[in-house]
Design an enzyme around this catalytic site. Structure first.
Site, PDB file in Angstrom:
ATOM      1  N   SER A 160       0.932  -1.208  -0.045  1.00  0.00           N
ATOM      2  CA  SER A 160      -0.105   0.000   0.102  1.00  0.00           C
ATOM      3  C   SER A 160       0.911   1.324   0.097  1.00  0.00           C
ATOM      4  O   SER A 160       1.978   1.232   0.415  1.00  0.00           O
ATOM      5  CB  SER A 160      -1.043  -0.044   1.388  1.00  0.00           C
ATOM      6  N   TYR A 173      -2.640  -0.346  10.028  1.00  0.00           N
ATOM      7  CA  TYR A 173      -2.603  -0.588   8.672  1.00  0.00           C
ATOM      8  C   TYR A 173      -1.238  -0.302   8.032  1.00  0.00           C
ATOM      9  O   TYR A 173      -0.725  -0.918   7.136  1.00  0.00           O
ATOM     10  CB  TYR A 173      -3.722   0.003   7.806  1.00  0.00           C
TER      11      TYR A 173
END
Length: 276
Positions: A160, A173
């Site tokens: 990501s 995250y």
């Protein structure tokens, strides 16, 4: 010389999500035999049926990527129906509210009803790390065994932009995805002598089921966070799932045979832009 993925057995974890289903359809359209792996068997079967009706080859498989026994059972089913696995796409991942903060900055003022760093629960942090990191580690441990001693095998993880530039509010995250990028490099070295390539895609901001309400309002307009993200994205738009396909196919193709241990951003320039 591009050989493509025709007749390759490919497992896609998280294969029923917005991005996962797009990747699954793309691989099947190029002649791959695809195992759609997800927690919801009905969704996996629905996607597999769609692919089969359009002339592709796919099966739906139910398994939790954090449950090794379930993965071992899924592995046996895939081997029986499709054959040994050539390529693994680790697409499962996600966030959890208990692994987030409600504000971008900590301040002693205005903390009423706010979730601060000090309020974050271990269960939420553990959930995010297990889903993203262990949910990549365990499928690789199970499915990569098929790749030993065979040619043109590879693993593609999903990292990501938050691994490159930690995003506000999502510390769990961001840290978990940073671990994925690091793990990608580690595995690429570990499996190099076997010829198993390991790379990662770094998607930018795409409207998925998980983040749509964070980025857009019910009327389709952008939220404050959505506006902020686009202001930091040089191409000034969110990604379309189809934007991932060409990079996906390249990294799965033996033509990228000397590419391993890399993370490829598909982000409209987000990671390259420093705001000025």
């Amino acid at each position: 010389m591009f050989k493509g993925v025709k007749d390759k057995v490919i497992v896609v974890t998280g294969g029923t999500g917005v991005l996962g289903s797009t990747m699954t359809r793309a691989l099947a359209s190029k002649g791959a035999k695809v195992a759609v792996l997800g927690r919801n068997l009905d969704k996996a079967n629905t996607l597999a049926d769609e692919i089969n009706k359009s002339g592709g080859i796919a099966i739906g498989i139910s398994a939790d990527v954090c449950d090794k026994e379930a993965l071992v059972t899924a592995h046996a089913k895939i081997n029986k129906k499709l054959g040994p696995v050539d390529i693994l796409i680790n697409g499962a991942g996600g966030n959890h509210p208990d692994g987030t903060t409600s504000q971008e900055f900590y301040s002693e003022e205005n903390q009423k009803d706010a979730r601060t760093f000090f309020d974050m629960e271990l269960d939420g942090m553990d959930h995010v790390f297990r889903l993203n990191f262990m949910g990549t580690f365990l499928p690789t441990q199970v499915f990569a065994k098929d790749m030993i001693g065979r040619k043109d095998c590879s693993i593609l993880n999903i990292s990501s932009v938050s691994a490159v530039l930690p995003l506000t509010k999502v510390p769990a995250y961001s840290a978990a995805k940073a671990a994925i990028s690091n793990f990608t490099q580690w595995m690429s070295v570990y499996f190099a002598k076997e010829g198993i390539r390991v790379n990662a895609l770094v998607p930018g901001f795409f409207l998925t089921e998980q983040n749509r309400t964070l980025l857009t309002n019910t009327d389709g307009s952008l939220t404050d966070r959505g506006n902020k993200i686009l202001s930091q994205t040089p191409m000034e738009r969110f990604g379309d799932p189809e934007d991932l396909v060409s990079t996906l196919l390249w990294l799965c193709d033996p033509a990228s045979r000397f590419v391993t241990g890399t993370t490829v951003a598909v982000d409209g320039g987000f990671c390259a832009y420093n705001g000025v």
